[in-house]
Scaffold this motif. Structure first.
Motif, PDB file in Angstrom:
ATOM      1  N   CYS A 134      81.689 -70.772  36.480  1.00  0.00           N
ATOM      2  CA  CYS A 134      81.965 -70.621  37.916  1.00  0.00           C
ATOM      3  C   CYS A 134      80.606 -70.482  38.622  1.00  0.00           C
ATOM      4  O   CYS A 134      79.628 -70.038  38.009  1.00  0.00           O
ATOM      5  CB  CYS A 134      82.873 -69.423  38.184  1.00  0.00           C
ATOM      6  SG  CYS A 134      82.100 -67.814  38.028  1.00  0.00           S
ATOM      7  N   CYS A 146      78.894 -66.865  38.311  1.00  0.00           N
ATOM      8  CA  CYS A 146      78.191 -66.533  37.058  1.00  0.00           C
ATOM      9  C   CYS A 146      76.931 -67.380  36.899  1.00  0.00           C
ATOM     10  O   CYS A 146      75.886 -66.870  36.498  1.00  0.00           O
ATOM     11  CB  CYS A 146      79.105 -66.743  35.855  1.00  0.00           C
ATOM     12  SG  CYS A 146      80.404 -65.500  35.724  1.00  0.00           S
ATOM     13  N   CYS A 150      83.232 -65.485  32.697  1.00  0.00           N
ATOM     14  CA  CYS A 150      84.153 -64.479  33.254  1.00  0.00           C
ATOM     15  C   CYS A 150      85.625 -64.861  33.128  1.00  0.00           C
ATOM     16  O   CYS A 150      86.503 -64.051  33.424  1.00  0.00           O
ATOM     17  CB  CYS A 150      83.818 -64.207  34.718  1.00  0.00           C
ATOM     18  SG  CYS A 150      84.221 -65.596  35.809  1.00  0.00           S
ATOM     19  N   CYS A 204      85.872 -70.504  33.552  1.00  0.00           N
ATOM     20  CA  CYS A 204      84.469 -70.127  33.361  1.00  0.00           C
ATOM     21  C   CYS A 204      84.300 -69.524  31.965  1.00  0.00           C
ATOM     22  O   CYS A 204      85.049 -68.615  31.581  1.00  0.00           O
ATOM     23  CB  CYS A 204      84.062 -69.116  34.432  1.00  0.00           C
ATOM     24  SG  CYS A 204      82.401 -68.453  34.195  1.00  0.00           S
TER      25      CYS A 204
HETATM   26 ZN   LIG Z   1      82.309 -66.889  35.945  1.00  0.00          ZN
END
Ligand SMILES: [Zn+2]
Length: 199
Positions: free
Chosen positions: A76, A79, A38, A35
């Protein structure tokens, strides 16, 4: 202190495609299967199929950027859903307005704005109001970020310690220390992998 993401993503040049979904494989490579926000590896969401493509400047506001590779972020679901269509102004090139907004994940500033503490928690640089805004909006304080990072951290330590143990003769006092360290690390790894499965 550790970097938020293991590798800084960088978008490579792509030929123009008609639909943003067609860029998924290229995005996955450019973002190291993680991601962009994150740093979670897509394996924790059951592979790339379940990962999302985020439009940094939301496509609901900036329709002409829907299929622009430079506007896409491998993300992801956590997020992407948290960010949703949020944008702090009406200008596509102004991602931060009056100190709040979004830092571009491929920008060097992103890696400077966030880091992880020794327990894997995501932190932002004090005084960086845009980073604080993103931290709150993308829910970087969720325990899942810490757990997934720790599961990875211990998983990667096991082969490193095992190798050292194999290289160290039993007659060396270090051998016993390494053996007990390895057992501790395996215990920690099992604990966080279990927690990860419960997320
Ligand atoms: Zn993420």
């Amino acid at each position: 202190m550790f970097p938020l993401r293991k590798n800084d993503p960088k978008r490579t040049a792509q030929s123009k495609l008609s639909k943003y979904n067609l860029y998924k494989e290229a995005l996955s490579k450019d973002f190291f299967c993680c991601c962009g926000y994150c740093g979670t590896h897509h394996v924790y969401y059951g592979s790339g199929k379940c990962f999302h493509i985020d439009h940094f400047a939301p496509k609901s506001k900036f329709k002409h950027l829907e299929n622009e590779y430079s506007n896409l972020v491998y993300s992801c679901p956590t997020c992407n859903i948290a960010k949703s269509n949020d944008w702090c102004g009406n200008n596509e090139s102004e991602s931060i307005r009056n100190g709040i907004g979004y830092i571009e994940p491929c920008d060097i500033q992103y890696s400077e704005a966030f880091y992880r503490d020794s327990s894997g928690k995501i932190r932002y640089k004090e005084g960086n109001s845009a980073a604080k805004y993103m931290f709150d909006k993308l829910k970087f304080g969720l325990r899942r970020h810490e757990i997934l990072w720790l599961a990875d951290y211990f998983y990667e330590l096991v082969p490193r310690i095992s190798r050292k143990l194999q290289e160290t003769p039993e007659s060396n006092p270090l051998h016993g220390e390494l053996k007990s360290l390895l057992l501790d690390v395996i215990e920690q790894m099992d604990k966080y992998r279990q927690l990860q499965r419960e997320l």
